[in-house]
Design an enzyme around this catalytic site. Structure first.
Site, PDB file in Angstrom:
ATOM      1  N   ALA A   1      27.395  19.049 -13.372  1.00  0.00           N
ATOM      2  CA  ALA A   1      27.014  20.091 -12.413  1.00  0.00           C
ATOM      3  C   ALA A   1      27.657  19.854 -11.052  1.00  0.00           C
ATOM      4  CB  ALA A   1      25.496  20.159 -12.284  1.00  0.00           C
TER       5      ALA A   1
ATOM      6  N   PRO B   1      30.212  20.900  -8.957  1.00  0.00           N
ATOM      7  CA  PRO B   1      30.386  21.911  -7.904  1.00  0.00           C
ATOM      8  C   PRO B   1      29.050  22.497  -7.435  1.00  0.00           C
ATOM      9  CG  PRO B   1      31.890  22.312  -9.733  1.00  0.00           C
ATOM     10  CD  PRO B   1      30.960  21.230 -10.182  1.00  0.00           C
ATOM     11  N   TYR B   2      28.158  22.764  -8.376  1.00  0.00           N
ATOM     12  CA  TYR B   2      26.834  23.308  -8.054  1.00  0.00           C
ATOM     13  C   TYR B   2      26.076  22.316  -7.172  1.00  0.00           C
ATOM     14  CZ  TYR B   2      22.074  25.136  -9.043  1.00  0.00           C
ATOM     15  OH  TYR B   2      20.795  25.632  -8.953  1.00  0.00           O
ATOM     16  N   ASP B   3      26.066  21.055  -7.603  1.00  0.00           N
ATOM     17  CA  ASP B   3      25.323  20.052  -6.840  1.00  0.00           C
ATOM     18  C   ASP B   3      25.914  19.866  -5.450  1.00  0.00           C
ATOM     19  OD1 ASP B   3      23.882  19.886  -9.113  1.00  0.00           O
ATOM     20  OD2 ASP B   3      24.274  17.774  -9.536  1.00  0.00           O
TER      21      ASP B   3
ATOM     22  N   LYS C   1      24.805  22.761  -3.395  1.00  0.00           N
ATOM     23  CA  LYS C   1      23.378  22.737  -3.091  1.00  0.00           C
ATOM     24  C   LYS C   1      23.020  21.619  -2.102  1.00  0.00           C
ATOM     25  CE  LYS C   1      21.759  26.231  -5.598  1.00  0.00           C
ATOM     26  NZ  LYS C   1      21.101  27.384  -4.957  1.00  0.00           N
TER      27      LYS C   1
END
Ligand code: NAD
Ligand code: NAD
Lengths: 265, 274
Positions: free
Chosen positions: B155, B157-159, B162
């Protein structure tokens, strides 16, 4: 889901509620319909608060650092009101005398032990007996008042810092153990908050630490201390159904103090 | 507080309001008395949500907006001001989920995720803040995730996006506190949404995957969208007047847990000295 916060039919116990934040929290629960047990080592003040809050409130003397007294507090609530929905572990020993504001090499052993006794052991004793009742009911909410000092270390308060950090971790441990049994456990970490006690040392006109206050507030992004009522709102929220999925959390109510630096470099 | 509506007459923008958590935030905000500006990429999803709110006696408008496109965001803010004259609350909820082995993450993947999740939060915050400054007050709630407590593999890029949201939030909290604009984060854990349904549907055994998910949550169940929305209401409202820069986890205790209960009980430690 209804978004009203109502504590109609609920029973709350707030430790150390004769004054300050504890009193504000107890008053907020009463205002929202809860029946409430005021408890403190200061009996006259505690009784006065219970009288103020009227028929749905009574005072029960309790030194939280004594396991038998913690037990008797929870028993009194259940005997009187039949159940226990909310326990707020607010009682704390807040060392503020000049001889208590010293560095670790000078810090008196007895004060250190006493702070741990009231803040940490007291939270454990009260939570333990409350948890037993709440497990029977299959529901309940425990709120531990920690402090920003448990999130980031402050100087000259080693006992307070240690105790509050412990309370935050204890909150998480209890959340793990009691979550499956329908009980939520959360903490609130106030920043600097105006109470009778902090007015004396900080926020009053003739306060001892007036200069320190100016310096402290220069670090608080909102530029002011919190009000006890603002901590009470956080307690109402966390113990209400609005927070039904919030468990093991430490809600920081500090005007932004712990998230950064506002002074010019 | 009491029976009073908590967001009475506040004008609240909710991004990503066409589905999932954002849809429920819009609904709950409307019930709490807010005038809701629902902003979403696609009108087919977003418009009916607002229509239903209005049919229910609430107030709101839909504005089509891709939060990663500056002109869209400026248009959304302008239309909000045109309609209601003010912005009290912004909820940056729009987001894209993402999972892929890092070896396969192409620059286009990175850009897409970071553009929506992080740049979108920046763009909406920037233009909403300009309006809030004129009024001298405001509250921004950014949706992050429990991944900012501990991450999952695949995860990246998402992490990264975020975590970026948390950093941005704290920095803005500090920068705008004296000007009466609060910035906070809500970090949901596992929430019962379409994504979760898809995960469960794709698994060989729905029971097994639910048991496994729940074994990672002290409260032993996923959260509901309402429970996330209620946290947003609290932080958006004046009840949270001294809370800024905070990150509120709505996770049933997940981030307090180190090891899955199930694994532990399955006897992972059996035969070892304790
Ligand atoms: N005021 C602040 O700025 C601030 C900041 C962070 C955290 N806190 C925390 O909030 C809580 C309330 O603080 P406050 O400012 O209202 O303090 P306070 O000292 O005014 O109130 C604490 C109360 O606890 C009672 N108490 C002390 N020892 C006790 C014992 N052994 N058993 C039962 N009661 C006992 C006291 O009699 C008092 O009524 C404390 O946990 C404190 O650490 C306060
Ligand atoms: N569902 C969960 O378990 C969970 C857990 C943690 C965090 N979150 C976060 O909560 C938020 C909402 O998640 P969800 O599960 O409801 O997701 P979802 O995919 O169901 O909904 C997201 C919404 O955002 C919209 N959107 C996507 N890209 C957009 C863009 N560029 N511009 C405008 N709108 C756009 C979508 O159209 C959709 O309406 C996200 O930020 C997500 O990261 C969700």
């Amino acid at each position: 889901m209804s978004c009203d916060i109502s504590f109609e039919g609920k029973v709350a116990v707030v430790t150390g509620s004769a004054q300050g934040i504890g009193k504000a929290i107890a008053s907020a629960y009463a205002k929202h319909g809860a029946r409430i047990v005021i408890s403190d080592v200061q009996c006259d003040k505690g009784k006065a608060v219970a009288n103020e809050l009227g028929a749905g409130a009574f005072f029960h003397a309790c030194d939280v650092s004594k396991p038998d007294q913690a037990l008797s507090l929870v028993n009194a609530a259940v005997e009187q009101f039949g159940r226990l929905d909310v326990l707020v572990n607010n009682a704390a020993r807040n060392p503020a005398k000049p001889e208590e504001r010293v560095t670790v090499d000078e810090y008196p052993e007895d004060i250190f032990a006493n702070v741990i006794d009231v803040d940490v052991n007291g939270t454990f004793y009260c939570s333990k007996t409350a948890a037993r009742q709440m497990i029977k009911q299959g529901s309940g909410s425990i709120i531990n008042i920690a402090s920003i000092a448990g999130v980031v270390a402050l100087r000259l308060q080693i006992a307070h810092v240690t105790a509050k950090a412990a309370i935050i971790r204890m909150t998480e441990a209890m959340a793990l153990e009691l979550g499956p049994r329908g009980i939520r456990v959360n903490a609130i970490s106030p920043g600097s908050t105006v109470t009778e006690h902090t007015r004396e040392i900080f926020y009053g006109e003739d306060a001892r630490f007036k200069e320190f206050r100016e310096r402290l507030l220069s670090f608080v992004p909102q530029g002011r201390p919190g009000e006890a009522g603002e901590i009470a709102q956080a307690a109402l929220f966390l113990s209400s159904d609005l927070a039904a999925y919030i468990n093991g959390h430490n809600l920081v109510v500090d005007g932004g103090w712990s998230c950064g630096h506002i002074r010019d470099f | 507080m009491g029976k009073a509506l908590r967001l009475e007459d506040k004008v609240a923008i909710v991004t990503g309001s066409g589905a999932g958590i954002g849809k429920v935030i819009a609904q709950v905000f409307a019930k709490e008395g807010a005038k809701v500006v629902g902003a979403s990429r696609r009108a087919v999803n977003g418009q009916p949500v607002i229509d239903a709110i209005v049919a229910d006696g609430g107030e709101g408008i839909f504005i089509q907006c891709d939060v990663s496109v500056e002109s869209d965001v400026r248009n959304m803010i302008a239309k909000t001001i045109e309609t209601y004259g003010r912005i009290d609350v912004l909820v940056n909820n729009a987001g894209v989920n993402f999972m892929k082995n890092f070896e396969d993450v192409e620059p286009e993947d990175w850009d897409r995720v970071v553009n929506v999740d992080l740049r979108g939060t920046y763009l909406c915050s920037r233009y909403a803040t300009l309006e809030m400054l004129k009024m001298g007050s405001g509250s921004v709630v950014n949706i992050s995730t429990v991944h900012v407590h501990a991450c999952l593999p695949t995860a990246g890029p998402y992490d990264a996006a975020k975590w970026g949201i948390v950093g941005l939030t704290k920095s803005l909290a500090v920068e705008f506190a004296s000007r009466n604009i609060r910035f906070n984060v809500v970090s949901p854990g596992t929430i019962a949404t379409q994504i979760l349904d898809d995960v469960i549907a794709a698994a060989p055994s729905a029971d097994d995957v639910l048991n496994w998910l729940n074994s990672n949550i002290p409260m032993e169940r996923p959260g509901t969208c309402e429970e996330v929305a209620n946290a947003c209401v609290f932080l958006a409202s004046d009840d949270a007047s001294y809370i800024t820069g905070a990150n509120l986890y709505v996770d049933g205790g997940m981030t307090s847990l180190l090891l899955s209960k199930q694994r532990f009980e399955l006897g992972a430690l059996e035969g070892k000295e304790r």
